[in-house]
Design an enzyme around this catalytic site. Structure first.
Site, mmCIF file in Angstrom:
data_model
loop_
_atom_site.group_PDB
_atom_site.id
_atom_site.type_symbol
_atom_site.label_atom_id
_atom_site.label_comp_id
_atom_site.label_asym_id
_atom_site.label_seq_id
_atom_site.Cartn_x
_atom_site.Cartn_y
_atom_site.Cartn_z
ATOM 1 N N ARG A 94 20.780 29.720 28.171
ATOM 2 C CA ARG A 94 19.618 29.711 29.067
ATOM 3 C C ARG A 94 20.037 30.041 30.498
ATOM 4 N NH1 ARG A 94 15.745 24.508 29.122
ATOM 5 N NH2 ARG A 94 17.481 23.647 30.335
ATOM 6 N N LYS A 196 15.175 29.080 34.769
ATOM 7 C CA LYS A 196 15.316 27.778 35.438
ATOM 8 C C LYS A 196 15.820 28.006 36.865
ATOM 9 C CE LYS A 196 16.826 23.060 34.306
ATOM 10 N NZ LYS A 196 15.467 22.495 34.209
ATOM 11 N N GLU A 232 2.869 23.655 30.828
ATOM 12 C CA GLU A 232 3.907 22.640 31.022
ATOM 13 C C GLU A 232 3.318 21.358 31.592
ATOM 14 O OE1 GLU A 232 7.618 23.514 32.705
ATOM 15 O OE2 GLU A 232 8.019 25.225 31.421
#
Length: 351
Positions: A94, A196, A232
């Protein structure tokens, strides 16, 4: 690395006096962190250092243009005293995706895992004991540095991993909390939502504050295109358990792919023999779910008692008690992380 024996004795004494049960999610300086620098097309070998300050150019792209990203994972102490990481290869992958999205050099998976293991070993006395509920949280990150003024990729980069012991997320036991939908967007369509990067979190601070002022734990972000679908829950992923026991979680290109969520999807299917669906979750159809939760590294699962959307408040299983399926999911994943439940192949890396 030569370490003074007096320092080791002092460190051991200090770390053993930590009140593990009173730890929160707050910064504490630990002994060592890993730092590696990228310059002229490659990463250096990297090393452990004691200094917890980074010195960078005032013109670094990380400061001005948000060229940076980070990860979060934990080290767990098992009943027999071993220390293990949970799926660090997925965090590494990620991080690679995040780096690629904001034009930074990839940190190879092997380098990422080795850095994490080095940091845990060097700070072993800060790994909380089994049974305390506390863990050692690791924060790997990459930032663009070096002299630069124009809007372009940095000439140099720093990859760093530091760690902090953190307490159990639920101090008084796991309990449901309530959320409210937000009119603000967490990320733009086809933006950086799946990466992220810090900018996603900076933009969430204000909507979070508004939600808390209204008496909710956090806000729920809807899809930025139509504002009809759940994406989210604060900084976590959403899941729901339907009335016929399906595990459902939203699918969207602007959702951060949570490692915890994909682990729960596997557990739901392979351990609990549930059907799993990754699809749209319409905010006007919440009555299809008998339980709901938010999932992420910090809490594993935060049970959702109810969701306020416009003038309607929808309650799931209960505002006071955790649903039975949510509890099973939590206990199974928590058990895997601490070595009490057999893990799927490749999920655990011993330090």
């Amino acid at each position: 690395m030569g370490i003074d024996k007096k320092y080791v004795n002092w460190r051991d004494s200090m770390s053993k006096n930590i009140e593990w049960g009173k730890l929160g999610f707050a910064y504490m300086k630990t002994d060592f962190r890993y730092v590696s620098r990228w310059k002229d097309g490659s990463w250096d070998e990297g090393k452990l250092v004691e200094d917890n300050n980074l010195t960078i150019s005032e013109s670094s792209t990380a400061l001005h243009y948000g060229q940076q990203c980070f990860e979060g994972l934990k080290a767990y102490r098992t009943k027999d005293g071993k220390i293990q990481l949970f799926r660090p290869d997925e965090n590494a992958k990620r991080l690679i995706n995040s780096c690629t999205r904001v034009m930074m050099p990839e940190v190879p998976v092997e380098k990422f895992i080795d850095a994490c293991k080095q940091v845990v070993k060097a700070n072993e006395d800060f790994v909380p004991p089994y049974g305390s509920g506390a863990t050692l949280y690791l924060r790997p990150f990459v930032i663009g540095v070096g002299d630069n003024l124009g809007v372009k990729p940095a000439p140099e980069y720093i990859f760093c991993v530091f760690c902090v012991p953190v307490g159990p997320y639920f101090k008084g036991g796991m309990a449901p909390v309530n959320f409210i939908t937000s009119d603000f967007d967490r990320a733009a369509p086809y933006g950086t939502g799946a990466a992220k990067v810090g900018g996603n979190y900076a933009g969430s601070l204000y909507p979070h504050q508004l939600a808390v002022k209204k008496g909710f734990a956090d806000c729920i972000y809807l899809d930025p295109m139509t504002h009809t679908k759940i994406e989210e829950v604060g900084a976590a992923n959403f899941f729901g358990i339907t009335k016929n026991d399906k595990f459902v979680t939203p699918k969207s290109p602007s959702i951060l792919p949570s490692i915890t969520k994909y682990s729960l999807m596997h557990i739901a299917k392979e351990y609990l023999e549930m059907e799993v669906e990754e699809r749209d979750v319409l905010v006007d159809h919440l009555d299809e779910f008998k339980e709901a939760g938010a999932c992420g590294t910090a809490a594993v699962i935060t049970p959702i008692g109810g969701i306020q959307h416009k003038d309607k408040f929808h309650v799931f299983h209960s505002e006071k008690e955790v649903g039975p399926v949510t509890k099973k999911l939590y206990n199974t994943l928590y058990g895997i992380q601490f070595g009490d439940v057999e893990a799927p192949e490749g999920w655990i890396v011993e330090v």
